[in-house]
Design a protein around this motif. Sequence first.
Motif, mmCIF file in Angstrom:
data_model
loop_
_atom_site.group_PDB
_atom_site.id
_atom_site.type_symbol
_atom_site.label_atom_id
_atom_site.label_comp_id
_atom_site.label_asym_id
_atom_site.label_seq_id
_atom_site.Cartn_x
_atom_site.Cartn_y
_atom_site.Cartn_z
ATOM 1 N N VAL A 67 0.855 -1.185 0.000
ATOM 2 C CA VAL A 67 0.000 0.000 0.000
ATOM 3 C C VAL A 67 0.890 1.234 0.000
ATOM 4 C CG1 VAL A 67 -1.779 1.275 1.259
ATOM 5 C CG2 VAL A 67 -1.780 -1.228 1.297
ATOM 6 N N ARG A 68 0.569 2.172 -0.909
ATOM 7 C CA ARG A 68 1.312 3.439 -0.975
ATOM 8 C C ARG A 68 0.332 4.592 -0.849
ATOM 9 N NH1 ARG A 68 4.349 3.288 -6.368
ATOM 10 N NH2 ARG A 68 2.874 1.673 -6.917
ATOM 11 N N TRP A 69 0.664 5.500 0.028
ATOM 12 C CA TRP A 69 -0.153 6.685 0.246
ATOM 13 C C TRP A 69 0.788 7.863 0.451
ATOM 14 C CZ3 TRP A 69 -0.122 10.026 4.377
ATOM 15 C CH2 TRP A 69 -1.163 10.957 4.424
ATOM 16 N N ALA A 70 0.430 9.013 -0.104
ATOM 17 C CA ALA A 70 1.224 10.231 0.108
ATOM 18 C C ALA A 70 0.302 11.437 0.042
ATOM 19 C CB ALA A 70 2.319 10.354 -0.951
ATOM 20 N N SER A 71 0.700 12.471 0.772
ATOM 21 C CA SER A 71 -0.072 13.713 0.740
ATOM 22 C C SER A 71 0.882 14.898 0.735
ATOM 23 C CB SER A 71 -1.011 13.800 1.945
ATOM 24 O OG SER A 71 -0.279 14.041 3.121
ATOM 25 N N ASN A 72 0.320 16.055 0.420
ATOM 26 C CA ASN A 72 1.071 17.302 0.514
ATOM 27 C C ASN A 72 0.201 18.309 1.263
ATOM 28 O OD1 ASN A 72 -0.781 18.338 -1.346
ATOM 29 N ND2 ASN A 72 0.610 18.149 -3.089
ATOM 30 N N ASP A 73 0.517 19.574 1.190
ATOM 31 C CA ASP A 73 -0.242 20.593 1.916
ATOM 32 C C ASP A 73 -1.686 20.717 1.443
ATOM 33 O OD1 ASP A 73 1.996 21.151 3.391
ATOM 34 O OD2 ASP A 73 2.623 22.846 2.134
ATOM 35 N N TYR A 74 -2.001 20.173 0.276
ATOM 36 C CA TYR A 74 -3.332 20.318 -0.296
ATOM 37 C C TYR A 74 -4.178 19.046 -0.205
ATOM 38 C CZ TYR A 74 -1.029 24.444 -2.017
ATOM 39 O OH TYR A 74 -0.325 25.619 -2.086
ATOM 40 N N GLY A 75 -3.611 17.959 0.315
ATOM 41 C CA GLY A 75 -4.372 16.721 0.469
ATOM 42 C C GLY A 75 -3.640 15.518 -0.097
ATOM 43 N N THR A 76 -4.380 14.432 -0.253
ATOM 44 C CA THR A 76 -3.811 13.177 -0.746
ATOM 45 C C THR A 76 -3.423 13.309 -2.208
ATOM 46 O OG1 THR A 76 -5.093 11.887 0.830
ATOM 47 C CG2 THR A 76 -4.286 10.715 -1.112
ATOM 48 N N VAL A 77 -2.196 12.867 -2.538
ATOM 49 C CA VAL A 77 -1.731 12.900 -3.916
ATOM 50 C C VAL A 77 -1.540 11.494 -4.483
ATOM 51 C CG1 VAL A 77 -0.703 15.195 -3.809
ATOM 52 C CG2 VAL A 77 0.676 13.212 -3.192
ATOM 53 N N VAL A 78 -1.361 10.489 -3.611
ATOM 54 C CA VAL A 78 -1.217 9.098 -4.044
ATOM 55 C C VAL A 78 -1.972 8.206 -3.080
ATOM 56 C CG1 VAL A 78 0.376 7.157 -4.362
ATOM 57 C CG2 VAL A 78 1.072 9.441 -5.065
ATOM 58 N N SER A 79 -2.781 7.324 -3.634
ATOM 59 C CA SER A 79 -3.458 6.301 -2.853
ATOM 60 C C SER A 79 -3.556 5.092 -3.767
ATOM 61 C CB SER A 79 -4.854 6.784 -2.440
ATOM 62 O OG SER A 79 -5.478 5.824 -1.638
ATOM 63 N N ARG A 80 -2.739 4.043 -3.458
ATOM 64 C CA ARG A 80 -2.740 2.883 -4.345
ATOM 65 C C ARG A 80 -2.427 1.617 -3.575
ATOM 66 N NH1 ARG A 80 -0.286 4.225 -9.017
ATOM 67 N NH2 ARG A 80 -0.732 2.137 -9.704
ATOM 68 N N ILE A 81 -2.851 0.496 -4.142
ATOM 69 C CA ILE A 81 -2.543 -0.812 -3.584
ATOM 70 C C ILE A 81 -2.147 -1.729 -4.733
ATOM 71 C CG2 ILE A 81 -4.958 -1.575 -3.629
ATOM 72 C CD1 ILE A 81 -4.285 -3.169 -1.022
ATOM 73 N N ASP A 82 -1.101 -2.496 -4.500
ATOM 74 C CA ASP A 82 -0.638 -3.498 -5.455
ATOM 75 C C ASP A 82 -0.556 -4.818 -4.707
ATOM 76 O OD1 ASP A 82 0.059 -1.643 -7.691
ATOM 77 O OD2 ASP A 82 1.483 -0.885 -6.218
ATOM 78 N N ILE A 83 -1.127 -5.857 -5.284
ATOM 79 C CA ILE A 83 -0.981 -7.204 -4.729
ATOM 80 C C ILE A 83 -0.142 -7.979 -5.717
ATOM 81 C CG2 ILE A 83 -2.158 -9.301 -3.958
ATOM 82 C CD1 ILE A 83 -4.505 -7.542 -3.106
ATOM 83 N N LEU A 84 0.969 -8.520 -5.219
ATOM 84 C CA LEU A 84 1.951 -9.173 -6.081
ATOM 85 C C LEU A 84 2.276 -10.573 -5.579
ATOM 86 C CD1 LEU A 84 3.264 -6.013 -5.399
ATOM 87 C CD2 LEU A 84 4.343 -6.699 -7.508
ATOM 88 N N ARG A 85 2.704 -11.393 -6.527
ATOM 89 C CA ARG A 85 3.319 -12.680 -6.203
ATOM 90 C C ARG A 85 4.805 -12.481 -6.439
ATOM 91 N NH1 ARG A 85 5.549 -16.763 -8.829
ATOM 92 N NH2 ARG A 85 4.938 -15.922 -10.848
ATOM 93 N N ALA A 86 5.598 -12.777 -5.409
ATOM 94 C CA ALA A 86 7.050 -12.659 -5.547
ATOM 95 C C ALA A 86 7.531 -13.675 -6.578
ATOM 96 C CB ALA A 86 7.725 -12.886 -4.197
ATOM 97 N N ILE A 87 8.432 -13.259 -7.427
ATOM 98 C CA ILE A 87 8.886 -14.113 -8.529
ATOM 99 C C ILE A 87 10.103 -14.932 -8.133
ATOM 100 C CG2 ILE A 87 7.962 -12.633 -10.331
ATOM 101 C CD1 ILE A 87 10.942 -11.629 -10.669
ATOM 102 N N GLY A 88 10.305 -16.011 -8.871
ATOM 103 C CA GLY A 88 11.502 -16.825 -8.717
ATOM 104 C C GLY A 88 12.540 -16.424 -9.753
#
Length: 172
Positions: A67-88
């Motif tokens: 999960v990645r989230w980021a904000s600045n002085d004006y509010g949320t700029v990034v809100s994302r989720i990635d579900i991954l399978r780790a590779i071999g």
Amino acid sequence: MTGFDNRRMGGHALPKDAPPFTTLVHLTWEEGRIEHRIRFGHPIYQRTIDRRSRVVGFAPNSVFAFVRWASNDYGTVVSRIDILRAIGRGEPCQTLPFVRPGGDLLLKLHGWPKVERVLQLTDTIEALGIDPADAAPAYWRHVHNRLTAGVEPRLYSGDQHNAWLARRSIMP
């Protein structure tokens, strides 16, 4: 820097002491500004870089949510989720920021309403007594496709999970 090699991850060098073929994820926490965290999954490696960042590693074929989230002085700029399978070793993969070398992307969504819905579905799976990291990878692809299309995904069930476990036990 001792213990690190010259390849970079999230502005920091990669740790040299991680087990071979580990998928590494750089996590950051700056109160009220940046939050990169693992929602579920079972790291086999962890190294603290400083008080705000660390690197965790996942064994091949393990599933995790980043999960990645980021904000600045004006509010949320990034809100994302990635579900991954780790590779071999030698497997093809999709690259993502803060993930090295990359992973088999099961779900990739951005925007708070979609991210929130994935987190709710994760909670629902946990309420069944199932670890979301053990849920069928096809379910996470289903959730990605349905939410991308603006359609409500079906709920994960105990029967679906048992079918996945049976299939996994006979697959090479």
